[in-house]
Design a protein around this motif. Sequence first.
Motif, short mmCIF file in Angstrom:
data_model
loop_
_atom_site.label_atom_id
_atom_site.label_comp_id
_atom_site.label_asym_id
_atom_site.label_seq_id
_atom_site.Cartn_x
_atom_site.Cartn_y
_atom_site.Cartn_z
N GLY A 149 0.79 -1.22 0.00
CA GLY A 149 0.00 0.00 0.00
C GLY A 149 0.82 1.27 0.00
O GLY A 149 0.31 2.35 0.27
N ASN A 150 2.12 1.15 -0.31
CA ASN A 150 3.04 2.29 -0.22
C ASN A 150 3.99 2.32 -1.41
O ASN A 150 5.09 1.79 -1.31
N ALA A 151 3.64 2.92 -2.51
CA ALA A 151 4.58 2.97 -3.63
C ALA A 151 5.62 4.07 -3.37
O ALA A 151 5.32 5.08 -2.74
N GLY A 152 6.85 3.84 -3.86
CA GLY A 152 7.90 4.84 -3.68
C GLY A 152 8.92 4.77 -4.80
O GLY A 152 8.93 3.82 -5.57
N PHE A 153 9.77 5.78 -4.85
CA PHE A 153 10.85 5.79 -5.83
C PHE A 153 12.07 5.08 -5.25
O PHE A 153 12.33 5.18 -4.04
N THR A 154 12.82 4.41 -6.11
CA THR A 154 14.04 3.73 -5.65
C THR A 154 15.03 4.77 -5.14
O THR A 154 15.40 5.69 -5.88
N GLU A 202 18.63 -5.76 -1.57
CA GLU A 202 18.03 -4.95 -0.52
C GLU A 202 17.76 -3.57 -1.11
O GLU A 202 18.63 -3.02 -1.80
N GLY A 203 16.59 -3.05 -0.86
CA GLY A 203 16.25 -1.75 -1.44
C GLY A 203 15.66 -0.81 -0.41
O GLY A 203 14.93 -1.24 0.49
N LEU A 204 16.02 0.46 -0.56
CA LEU A 204 15.40 1.52 0.24
C LEU A 204 14.66 2.42 -0.73
O LEU A 204 15.27 3.04 -1.62
N PHE A 205 13.35 2.45 -0.59
CA PHE A 205 12.51 3.25 -1.48
C PHE A 205 11.95 4.42 -0.67
O PHE A 205 11.73 4.30 0.54
N ILE A 206 11.73 5.53 -1.35
CA ILE A 206 11.24 6.73 -0.65
C ILE A 206 9.86 7.11 -1.22
O ILE A 206 9.73 7.36 -2.42
N ARG A 207 8.88 7.10 -0.33
CA ARG A 207 7.54 7.53 -0.75
C ARG A 207 7.54 9.04 -0.93
O ARG A 207 8.08 9.76 -0.07
N PRO A 208 6.98 9.56 -2.04
CA PRO A 208 6.97 11.01 -2.23
C PRO A 208 6.26 11.71 -1.08
O PRO A 208 5.28 11.18 -0.54
N ALA A 209 6.77 12.88 -0.72
CA ALA A 209 6.19 13.63 0.40
C ALA A 209 4.80 14.15 0.02
O ALA A 209 4.56 14.54 -1.12
N THR A 210 3.88 14.13 0.98
CA THR A 210 2.55 14.71 0.78
C THR A 210 2.35 15.77 1.87
O THR A 210 3.19 15.89 2.77
N GLN A 211 1.22 16.46 1.82
CA GLN A 211 0.93 17.48 2.84
C GLN A 211 0.89 16.86 4.24
O GLN A 211 1.26 17.48 5.23
#
Length: 214
Positions: A149-154, A202-211
């Motif tokens: 439930g959490n898409a993010g950029f690599t 192993e990956g660290l993904f970052i979910r885009p920031a929201t308000q």
Amino acid sequence: MEFQQEEAAKDRDLVEAVNREAGELIRLLRCSQAPDQVLATATEHIQAAMKSLAPYLRQGEGWSTISIASDTPGLGWLEDDLTRCMPYSPVSGTCNPVAPPIRMWRDGDEVRGEVVFSPTYAGPPNSVHGGIIAAVFDELLSMANVISGNAGFTGTLSIRYQRHTPLDRPIELWAVNERTSGRKLFCRGEMRVDGQVTASAEGLFIRPATQMDS
Ligand SMILES: CCCCCCCCCC(=O)SCCNC(=O)CCNC(=O)[C@H](O)C(C)(C)COP(=O)(O)OP(=O)(O)OC[C@H]1O[C@@H](n2cnc3c(N)ncnc32)[C@H](O)[C@@H]1OP(=O)(O)O
């Protein structure tokens, strides 16, 4: 050449079929050593196909794994076919002829999958190219995020190449989102052949920031 305004194909099976055939064409070009006359004839056939497609070429911005130019249907997916999530992905998209034939599905909180790499994707002798392996892990781990439930950029992707990953044999794929900390998504994945791990990631993904994050 003028852009045709006619409606795009509605028949998804047809779109996937032509892309599969084009993938097979790439494999045949990569793997055959045909005589000059055969190559000349093949070039004419390919040019004819290009001529019929060219009027429908889309222009503009917004290209992504999920969209043709500005046409963005969203991140829909099926539990038993996660490739539906990114149909134009160069790694798993069934509407992208450069993608290898990957299947991925949800198994509880984990992603499982399978792929057979043809020599199109060869690196070392009889083995899959390391960059292709990294690309598949990027996709696989991304899918583990999507089902959580959490898409993010690599952000960072680390691969351990433990053994050569063979061509022309079924490779089992596995990935899981192990934990989420704020916008950071931590994932792990493996490729296995006959149960033996050939590569892990192993990956660290970052979910885009929201308000909500500020
Ligand atoms: C439309 C959807 C399509 C989905 C397609 C999926 C395709 C498959 C996945 C991909 O291939 S994505 C493509 C490859 N990745 C990129 O192009 C990402 C490029 N980098 C960025 O866009 C930004 O750097 C990124 C969004 C990753 C982070 O920028 P932010 O401005 O949101 O993060 P910020 O700088 O505020 O940092 C937030 C936290 O993350 C950490 N961080 C940021 N970038 C990082 C990084 N690269 N690696 C590790 N940690 C990172 C950062 O240190 C910080 O940690 P702390 O909170 O503890 O201080």
